[in-house]
Design a protein around this motif. Structure first.
Motif, PDB file in Angstrom:
ATOM      1  N   ILE A  88       0.844  -1.141   0.205  1.00 60.59           N
ATOM      2  CA  ILE A  88       0.092  -0.006  -0.027  1.00 60.59           C
ATOM      3  C   ILE A  88       0.846   1.302   0.096  1.00 60.59           C
ATOM      4  O   ILE A  88       1.721   1.267   0.843  1.00 60.59           O
ATOM      5  CB  ILE A  88      -1.008  -0.060   1.179  1.00 60.59           C
ATOM      6  CG1 ILE A  88      -1.929  -1.146   1.104  1.00 60.59           C
ATOM      7  CG2 ILE A  88      -1.706   1.236   1.238  1.00 60.59           C
ATOM      8  CD1 ILE A  88      -2.753  -1.239   2.485  1.00 60.59           C
ATOM      9  N   VAL A  89       0.647   2.156  -0.852  1.00 61.14           N
ATOM     10  CA  VAL A  89       1.372   3.397  -1.216  1.00 61.14           C
ATOM     11  C   VAL A  89       0.628   4.711  -0.932  1.00 61.14           C
ATOM     12  O   VAL A  89       1.198   5.790  -0.871  1.00 61.14           O
ATOM     13  CB  VAL A  89       2.160   3.519  -2.617  1.00 61.14           C
ATOM     14  CG1 VAL A  89       3.116   2.527  -2.192  1.00 61.14           C
ATOM     15  CG2 VAL A  89       1.289   3.244  -3.452  1.00 61.14           C
ATOM     16  N   GLY A  90      -0.874   4.649  -0.862  1.00 60.95           N
ATOM     17  CA  GLY A  90      -1.524   5.740  -0.552  1.00 60.95           C
ATOM     18  C   GLY A  90      -2.799   5.553  -0.911  1.00 60.95           C
ATOM     19  O   GLY A  90      -3.280   4.512  -1.019  1.00 60.95           O
ATOM     20  N   GLY A  91      -3.822   6.538  -0.934  1.00 62.00           N
ATOM     21  CA  GLY A  91      -4.860   6.683  -1.242  1.00 62.00           C
ATOM     22  C   GLY A  91      -5.620   7.541  -2.229  1.00 62.00           C
ATOM     23  O   GLY A  91      -5.058   8.359  -2.955  1.00 62.00           O
ATOM     24  N   PHE A  92      -6.597   7.020  -2.627  1.00 59.33           N
ATOM     25  CA  PHE A  92      -7.242   7.495  -3.861  1.00 59.33           C
ATOM     26  C   PHE A  92      -8.720   8.175  -3.512  1.00 59.33           C
ATOM     27  O   PHE A  92      -9.696   7.510  -2.913  1.00 59.33           O
ATOM     28  CB  PHE A  92      -7.470   6.786  -5.064  1.00 59.33           C
ATOM     29  CG  PHE A  92      -8.315   7.021  -6.184  1.00 59.33           C
ATOM     30  CD1 PHE A  92      -7.843   8.056  -7.308  1.00 59.33           C
ATOM     31  CD2 PHE A  92      -9.644   6.770  -6.301  1.00 59.33           C
ATOM     32  CE1 PHE A  92      -8.879   8.317  -8.078  1.00 59.33           C
ATOM     33  CE2 PHE A  92     -10.394   6.797  -7.307  1.00 59.33           C
ATOM     34  CZ  PHE A  92     -10.002   7.754  -8.209  1.00 59.33           C
ATOM     35  N   LEU A 129      -6.005  17.448   2.725  1.00 62.99           N
ATOM     36  CA  LEU A 129      -4.714  17.357   3.273  1.00 62.99           C
ATOM     37  C   LEU A 129      -4.642  17.012   4.914  1.00 62.99           C
ATOM     38  O   LEU A 129      -3.475  16.772   5.248  1.00 62.99           O
ATOM     39  CB  LEU A 129      -4.346  18.968   3.122  1.00 62.99           C
ATOM     40  CG  LEU A 129      -3.749  19.320   1.790  1.00 62.99           C
ATOM     41  CD1 LEU A 129      -3.578  20.888   1.724  1.00 62.99           C
ATOM     42  CD2 LEU A 129      -2.805  18.546   1.082  1.00 62.99           C
ATOM     43  N   HIS A 130      -5.691  17.445   5.509  1.00 59.97           N
ATOM     44  CA  HIS A 130      -5.557  17.181   6.999  1.00 59.97           C
ATOM     45  C   HIS A 130      -6.457  16.159   7.559  1.00 59.97           C
ATOM     46  O   HIS A 130      -6.285  15.867   8.513  1.00 59.97           O
ATOM     47  CB  HIS A 130      -5.980  18.369   7.907  1.00 59.97           C
ATOM     48  CG  HIS A 130      -4.808  19.632   7.343  1.00 59.97           C
ATOM     49  ND1 HIS A 130      -3.537  19.538   7.425  1.00 59.97           N
ATOM     50  CD2 HIS A 130      -5.188  20.823   6.507  1.00 59.97           C
ATOM     51  CE1 HIS A 130      -3.026  20.812   6.943  1.00 59.97           C
ATOM     52  NE2 HIS A 130      -3.984  21.366   6.419  1.00 59.97           N
ATOM     53  N   GLY A 131      -7.401  15.759   6.882  1.00 55.05           N
ATOM     54  CA  GLY A 131      -8.385  14.796   7.391  1.00 55.05           C
ATOM     55  C   GLY A 131      -8.306  13.537   6.649  1.00 55.05           C
ATOM     56  O   GLY A 131      -7.394  13.051   5.954  1.00 55.05           O
ATOM     57  N   GLY A 132      -9.330  12.657   6.679  1.00 56.17           N
ATOM     58  CA  GLY A 132      -9.509  11.122   6.358  1.00 56.17           C
ATOM     59  C   GLY A 132      -8.853  10.315   7.139  1.00 56.17           C
ATOM     60  O   GLY A 132      -7.841  10.473   7.941  1.00 56.17           O
ATOM     61  N   PRO A 133      -8.995   9.063   6.717  1.00 63.37           N
ATOM     62  CA  PRO A 133      -8.065   7.632   7.338  1.00 63.37           C
ATOM     63  C   PRO A 133      -6.852   7.773   7.236  1.00 63.37           C
ATOM     64  O   PRO A 133      -6.115   8.253   6.354  1.00 63.37           O
ATOM     65  CB  PRO A 133      -8.758   6.513   6.609  1.00 63.37           C
ATOM     66  CG  PRO A 133      -9.793   7.161   5.753  1.00 63.37           C
ATOM     67  CD  PRO A 133      -9.838   8.496   5.549  1.00 63.37           C
ATOM     68  N   ILE A 134      -5.966   7.863   8.307  1.00 62.07           N
ATOM     69  CA  ILE A 134      -4.615   7.629   8.528  1.00 62.07           C
ATOM     70  C   ILE A 134      -4.187   6.192   8.609  1.00 62.07           C
ATOM     71  O   ILE A 134      -4.624   5.599   9.421  1.00 62.07           O
ATOM     72  CB  ILE A 134      -4.094   8.485   9.622  1.00 62.07           C
ATOM     73  CG1 ILE A 134      -4.533   9.938   9.414  1.00 62.07           C
ATOM     74  CG2 ILE A 134      -2.451   8.508   9.581  1.00 62.07           C
ATOM     75  CD1 ILE A 134      -4.083  10.735   8.183  1.00 62.07           C
ATOM     76  N   PHE A 135      -3.432   5.680   7.728  1.00 58.83           N
ATOM     77  CA  PHE A 135      -2.845   4.222   7.841  1.00 58.83           C
ATOM     78  C   PHE A 135      -1.453   4.170   7.246  1.00 58.83           C
ATOM     79  O   PHE A 135      -0.994   4.957   6.582  1.00 58.83           O
ATOM     80  CB  PHE A 135      -3.863   3.392   6.924  1.00 58.83           C
ATOM     81  CG  PHE A 135      -4.104   3.714   5.489  1.00 58.83           C
ATOM     82  CD1 PHE A 135      -3.282   3.400   4.537  1.00 58.83           C
ATOM     83  CD2 PHE A 135      -4.893   4.612   5.020  1.00 58.83           C
ATOM     84  CE1 PHE A 135      -3.254   3.717   3.150  1.00 58.83           C
ATOM     85  CE2 PHE A 135      -5.267   5.062   3.840  1.00 58.83           C
ATOM     86  CZ  PHE A 135      -4.200   4.609   2.832  1.00 58.83           C
ATOM     87  N   ILE A 136      -0.896   2.954   7.989  1.00 57.52           N
ATOM     88  CA  ILE A 136       0.549   2.753   7.513  1.00 57.52           C
ATOM     89  C   ILE A 136       0.634   2.504   6.035  1.00 57.52           C
ATOM     90  O   ILE A 136      -0.117   1.828   5.183  1.00 57.52           O
ATOM     91  CB  ILE A 136       1.083   1.559   8.130  1.00 57.52           C
ATOM     92  CG1 ILE A 136       0.995   1.754   9.684  1.00 57.52           C
ATOM     93  CG2 ILE A 136       2.309   0.908   7.673  1.00 57.52           C
ATOM     94  CD1 ILE A 136       1.380   0.318  10.470  1.00 57.52           C
ATOM     95  N   GLY A 137       1.560   3.415   5.356  1.00 59.92           N
ATOM     96  CA  GLY A 137       1.664   3.108   3.838  1.00 59.92           C
ATOM     97  C   GLY A 137       1.184   4.141   3.127  1.00 59.92           C
ATOM     98  O   GLY A 137       1.354   4.355   1.847  1.00 59.92           O
ATOM     99  N   ASN A 138       0.304   4.955   3.853  1.00 60.95           N
ATOM    100  CA  ASN A 138      -0.174   6.388   2.936  1.00 60.95           C
ATOM    101  C   ASN A 138       0.674   7.158   2.835  1.00 60.95           C
ATOM    102  O   ASN A 138       0.654   8.296   3.667  1.00 60.95           O
ATOM    103  CB  ASN A 138      -1.477   6.633   3.907  1.00 60.95           C
ATOM    104  CG  ASN A 138      -2.215   7.688   3.141  1.00 60.95           C
ATOM    105  OD1 ASN A 138      -2.165   7.793   2.074  1.00 60.95           O
ATOM    106  ND2 ASN A 138      -3.457   8.142   3.786  1.00 60.95           N
ATOM    107  N   ARG A 139       1.336   7.085   1.593  1.00 59.51           N
ATOM    108  CA  ARG A 139       2.581   8.124   1.389  1.00 59.51           C
ATOM    109  C   ARG A 139       2.012   9.297   0.470  1.00 59.51           C
ATOM    110  O   ARG A 139       2.386  10.318   0.655  1.00 59.51           O
ATOM    111  CB  ARG A 139       3.619   7.483   0.743  1.00 59.51           C
ATOM    112  CG  ARG A 139       4.222   6.022   1.350  1.00 59.51           C
ATOM    113  CD  ARG A 139       4.706   6.648   2.831  1.00 59.51           C
ATOM    114  NE  ARG A 139       6.044   7.202   2.541  1.00 59.51           N
ATOM    115  CZ  ARG A 139       7.130   6.255   2.346  1.00 59.51           C
ATOM    116  NH1 ARG A 139       7.266   5.035   2.419  1.00 59.51           N
ATOM    117  NH2 ARG A 139       8.205   7.081   2.379  1.00 59.51           N
TER     118      ARG A 139
END
Length: 245
Positions: free
Chosen positions: A131-135, A161-171
């Motif tokens: 996982i490298v990020g979110g779309f 920029l400041h919200g949404g789910p934070i997860f490992i790999g979200n670069r």
């Protein structure tokens, strides 16, 4: 091992497969939103009357049932690989997997469980991706190109920029913004390194990269040089039906 700078810049490459994933998901959510059938509307009316409202159309619906008039936004998880450097990170996005959304009338997000599930399954299947990020998409079906360009609506919002789910790999985050073209002409503009723009079929598409912690050094998207005309598609339903007559 390189000493790392916490403010390293990102070089992001998006494969054609990942681009197709994002464009299809974004356009499908705009042109084919969910519809309520009569029996579903009847159930909602019964539910709403229990709340002492007159009609469903005149009262707020639960956030999960609110549909935008400009089309639905969609969301997903980016998979690929990342190569670490002393002052930059090179991210390769190979695919985008749509996931179930938490929806309001003007925003979309996915559950924090989704990245965990995807990570476990890619490991179980021995798929060589991380996982490298979110779309997510910005659905602006009836907006003019001039309005989108003028107000930068293809860019990340403060909430992005400041919200949404934070997860490992979200670069990195990628946004696909969609509007119907109609008779609109493209607007020539200087394109910074963080986004690209193109037209396919009846839609204008913007792909924008961002990160909450790092600056985007470069966004390289594998956009086809020439798109074929969908009207000439030999596998379209009309063409298949015509051959079967």
């Amino acid at each position: 091992m390189h000493p790392t700078n916490p403010w390293r810049r990102l070089a992001v490459r998006v494969s054609r497969s990942a681009l197709f994933d994002m464009v299809f998901a974004a356009i499908d959510a705009v042109v084919a939103p969910p519809e309520f059938l009569d029996d579903s509307l009847a159930r909602f009316t019964v539910w709403d009357r229990a709340r002492k409202r007159k009609r469903v159309v005149d009262s707020p619906l639960p956030p999960s049932l609110i549909f935008s008039r400009t089309g639905l936004e969609t969301t997903g998880i980016l998979v690929g690989s990342a190569v670490e450097g002393a002052d930059h990170v090179a991210i390769s996005v190979d695919r985008m997997y749509p996931v179930l959304a938490q929806r309001t009338d003007d925003s979309v997000a996915h559950s924090g469980r989704s990245p965990e599930l995807l990570s476990d399954l890619t490991w179980a299947f021995a798929v060589p991706w991380a996982i490298v990020g979110g779309f997510h998409s910005h659905a602006l079906a009836n907006s003019s190109i001039a309005n989108i360009e003028g107000h930068g609506l293809f860019r990340p919002s403060p909430g992005d920029l400041h919200g949404g789910p934070i997860f490992i790999g979200n670069r990195v985050g990628l946004i696909a913004t969609v509007t119907r073209v109609g008779a609109q002409s493209p607007i020539p503009a200087v394109r910074p390194c963080a986004w690209t723009q193109f037209r396919v079929a009846d839609f204008e598409i913007w792909i924008c990269a961002y990160s909450g912690a790092n600056a985007v050094l470069n966004l390289d998207v594998d956009v086809p040089v020439n798109f074929r005309d969908p009207a000439e598609n030999p596998n379209s339903f009309d063409a298949l039906f015509a051959r079967n007559d």
